[in-house]
Scaffold this active site. Structure first.
Site, PDB file in Angstrom:
ATOM      1  N   HIS A 142      64.805 -28.801   8.470  1.00  0.00           N
ATOM      2  CA  HIS A 142      63.396 -28.532   8.822  1.00  0.00           C
ATOM      3  C   HIS A 142      62.467 -29.091   7.745  1.00  0.00           C
ATOM      4  O   HIS A 142      61.494 -29.784   8.050  1.00  0.00           O
ATOM      5  CB  HIS A 142      63.195 -27.015   8.968  1.00  0.00           C
ATOM      6  CG  HIS A 142      61.774 -26.571   9.125  1.00  0.00           C
ATOM      7  ND1 HIS A 142      61.276 -26.069  10.312  1.00  0.00           N
ATOM      8  CD2 HIS A 142      60.744 -26.549   8.258  1.00  0.00           C
ATOM      9  CE1 HIS A 142      59.998 -25.767  10.160  1.00  0.00           C
ATOM     10  NE2 HIS A 142      59.645 -26.033   8.911  1.00  0.00           N
ATOM     11  N   GLU A 143      62.801 -28.793   6.492  1.00  0.00           N
ATOM     12  CA  GLU A 143      61.915 -29.243   5.404  1.00  0.00           C
ATOM     13  C   GLU A 143      61.919 -30.770   5.289  1.00  0.00           C
ATOM     14  O   GLU A 143      60.871 -31.381   5.112  1.00  0.00           O
ATOM     15  CB  GLU A 143      62.331 -28.599   4.084  1.00  0.00           C
ATOM     16  CG  GLU A 143      62.155 -27.085   4.050  1.00  0.00           C
ATOM     17  CD  GLU A 143      60.694 -26.647   4.178  1.00  0.00           C
ATOM     18  OE1 GLU A 143      59.782 -27.458   3.932  1.00  0.00           O
ATOM     19  OE2 GLU A 143      60.460 -25.482   4.548  1.00  0.00           O
ATOM     20  N   HIS A 146      59.724 -32.408   7.826  1.00  0.00           N
ATOM     21  CA  HIS A 146      58.292 -32.464   7.481  1.00  0.00           C
ATOM     22  C   HIS A 146      57.967 -33.798   6.807  1.00  0.00           C
ATOM     23  O   HIS A 146      56.886 -34.348   6.984  1.00  0.00           O
ATOM     24  CB  HIS A 146      57.909 -31.330   6.522  1.00  0.00           C
ATOM     25  CG  HIS A 146      57.588 -30.044   7.223  1.00  0.00           C
ATOM     26  ND1 HIS A 146      56.689 -29.960   8.262  1.00  0.00           N
ATOM     27  CD2 HIS A 146      58.019 -28.773   7.006  1.00  0.00           C
ATOM     28  CE1 HIS A 146      56.598 -28.698   8.665  1.00  0.00           C
ATOM     29  NE2 HIS A 146      57.399 -27.957   7.926  1.00  0.00           N
ATOM     30  N   TYR A 157      47.989 -30.106   9.229  1.00  0.00           N
ATOM     31  CA  TYR A 157      48.711 -28.838   9.115  1.00  0.00           C
ATOM     32  C   TYR A 157      47.780 -27.656   9.340  1.00  0.00           C
ATOM     33  O   TYR A 157      47.571 -26.811   8.469  1.00  0.00           O
ATOM     34  CB  TYR A 157      49.381 -28.762   7.747  1.00  0.00           C
ATOM     35  CG  TYR A 157      50.559 -27.814   7.711  1.00  0.00           C
ATOM     36  CD1 TYR A 157      51.712 -28.075   8.446  1.00  0.00           C
ATOM     37  CD2 TYR A 157      50.512 -26.662   6.955  1.00  0.00           C
ATOM     38  CE1 TYR A 157      52.784 -27.212   8.414  1.00  0.00           C
ATOM     39  CE2 TYR A 157      51.591 -25.791   6.910  1.00  0.00           C
ATOM     40  CZ  TYR A 157      52.719 -26.071   7.645  1.00  0.00           C
ATOM     41  OH  TYR A 157      53.786 -25.218   7.613  1.00  0.00           O
ATOM     42  N   GLU A 166      54.980 -28.024  12.701  1.00  0.00           N
ATOM     43  CA  GLU A 166      56.030 -27.026  12.492  1.00  0.00           C
ATOM     44  C   GLU A 166      57.128 -27.142  13.551  1.00  0.00           C
ATOM     45  O   GLU A 166      58.321 -27.073  13.254  1.00  0.00           O
ATOM     46  CB  GLU A 166      55.429 -25.616  12.545  1.00  0.00           C
ATOM     47  CG  GLU A 166      55.034 -25.071  11.213  1.00  0.00           C
ATOM     48  CD  GLU A 166      56.198 -25.130  10.246  1.00  0.00           C
ATOM     49  OE1 GLU A 166      57.267 -24.588  10.550  1.00  0.00           O
ATOM     50  OE2 GLU A 166      56.040 -25.730   9.170  1.00  0.00           O
ATOM     51  N   ASP A 244      47.890 -18.053   8.330  1.00  0.00           N
ATOM     52  CA  ASP A 244      48.975 -19.007   8.540  1.00  0.00           C
ATOM     53  C   ASP A 244      48.428 -20.364   8.999  1.00  0.00           C
ATOM     54  O   ASP A 244      48.936 -20.968   9.947  1.00  0.00           O
ATOM     55  CB  ASP A 244      49.979 -18.412   9.559  1.00  0.00           C
ATOM     56  CG  ASP A 244      51.178 -19.312   9.826  1.00  0.00           C
ATOM     57  OD1 ASP A 244      51.577 -20.052   8.912  1.00  0.00           O
ATOM     58  OD2 ASP A 244      51.698 -19.271  10.957  1.00  0.00           O
ATOM     59  N   HIS A 249      52.987 -21.356  12.106  1.00  0.00           N
ATOM     60  CA  HIS A 249      54.354 -20.862  12.297  1.00  0.00           C
ATOM     61  C   HIS A 249      54.437 -19.888  13.470  1.00  0.00           C
ATOM     62  O   HIS A 249      55.512 -19.379  13.771  1.00  0.00           O
ATOM     63  CB  HIS A 249      54.869 -20.155  11.038  1.00  0.00           C
ATOM     64  CG  HIS A 249      55.059 -21.052   9.872  1.00  0.00           C
ATOM     65  ND1 HIS A 249      54.039 -21.364   9.004  1.00  0.00           N
ATOM     66  CD2 HIS A 249      56.155 -21.718   9.427  1.00  0.00           C
ATOM     67  CE1 HIS A 249      54.504 -22.172   8.067  1.00  0.00           C
ATOM     68  NE2 HIS A 249      55.773 -22.410   8.305  1.00  0.00           N
TER      69      HIS A 249
HETATM   70 ZN   LIG Z   1      57.766 -25.946   8.125  1.00  0.00          ZN
END
Ligand SMILES: [Zn+2]
Length: 328
Positions: A142-143, A146, A157, A166, A244, A249
């Site tokens: 996931h990271e 990005h 974002y 996300e 957030d 998210h």
């Molecule tokens: Zn993320």
């Protein structure tokens, strides 16, 4: 702290550092010897301090150390690299062979993982709510995803474009795991962050707590301390919030569910068609950095036509409350 972690995976904001990295790599290793498909992993340990990058504890090609954080980081970076290379012919995050660096044992009881623009950084978790952050392959992937998004489209974002950012990371995070486990769309669990919570955190319906479910958004956890997983899976339940980064998210549950539905509508391995459609949408020059769900959905349907799965993709978006005409 826990709530901060749930809403704050720290996203790549500065992949502009890449050209400098490429230059450093070339200095170390003559260009003629750099082959596409050639991984360059280096794992460092911060030894529970917060200084980066720390000391080198495992370099490319060296054997397992027996330290789970080191070896999981090494393997997770490798599996993510292999997925993007084998499935999409993408050579690392920047498609130019960017070395993959990771630092483990960051800080004391540090409960987060993040990408700082140069490397993945993993805490050991507090042991109360969180285990070590290398434990979930999909979180590592996931990271890194990005970074791919930042390199390709820089989806802003915030609000819906941020939720797409996300969601794209969850899509590739889950696909990396499915590819590594050789799972079909029907056989996959579609969970993000399995194993990350300790067993003190309560899940839903007797299941272990996880960060998110792409199949059933909102069922990741339901805990007296953490509260309930706030993700919607349909536009009727879209959450308007300033927290957030505008719910990046939270509302990512909606495109997450659309991807799950598209993949299971199509059947077979999710990366072969659905994943390719999403990847090609991310690379589509018509995708803009401030695009919302509707336009992203339309572009997935357009990209689905090459694989003759536009009806399946269209149906998936319809089921989460986004209507896309098949003929655009
Ligand atoms: Zn993320």
């Amino acid at each position: 702290m826990a709530l901060h972690v749930l809403s704050g995976d720290t996203t790549f904001r500065s992949l502009r550092a890449v050209p400098r990295f490429a230059a450093e790599l070339i200095k170390k290793r003559p260009l003629a010897f750099m082959l596409a498909g050639d991984k360059q992993r280096t794992i460092f340990s911060a030894n529970n301090a917060q200084a980066l990058p720390g000391v080198i504890v495992r370099a490319e090609g060296s054997p397992a150390t027996g330290d789970p954080a080191i070896d999981e980081a090494y393997d997770g970076l490798g599996l993510t690299y292999d997925f993007f290379w084998n499935v999409f012919n993408r050579n690392s995050i920047d498609d130019e062979g960017m070395p993959l660096n990771g630092t483990v044992h960051f800080g004391a009881n540090y409960s987060n993982a993040f990408w700082d623009g140069q490397r993945m950084v993993f805490g050991d978790g507090d042991g109360e709510l969180f285990n070590r952050f290398t434990i979930s392959l999909d979180v590592i992937a996931h990271e890194l995803a990005h970074g791919v998004t930042e390199d390709e489209t820089q989806l802003i974002y915030s609000s819906q474009s941020g939720a797409l950012n996300e969601s794209v990371s969850d899509v590739f995070g889950s696909l990396v795991k499915q590819y590594a486990l050789n799972q079909t769309a029907e056989g996959a669990d579609w969970l993000i962050g399995a194993g990350l919570f300790t067993d003190r955190v309560q899940g839903v319906g007797g299941n272990p707590a996880v960060l998110r479910s792409m199949k059933e958004p909102g069922t990741g956890y339901d805990d007296p301390v953490l509260g309930r997983d706030p993700q919607p899976g349909h536009m009727d339940d879209f959450v308007n919030t300033f927290e957030d980064n505008g719910g990046v998210h939270i509302n990512s549950g909606i495109p997450n569910k659309a991807f799950y539905l598209a993949a299971t509508n199509i059947g077979g391995y999710a990366w072969e068609k659905a994943g390719r459609v999403w990847y090609e949408t991310l690379l589509d020059s018509r995708l803009r950095s401030n695009d919302k769900f509707q336009r992203f959905a339309q572009l997935t349907v357009e990209n689905a036509k090459r694989y003759k799965v536009e009806a399946e993709v269209c149906d998936a978006w319809t089921k989460v409350g986004i209507s896309v005409p098949m003929i655009i």
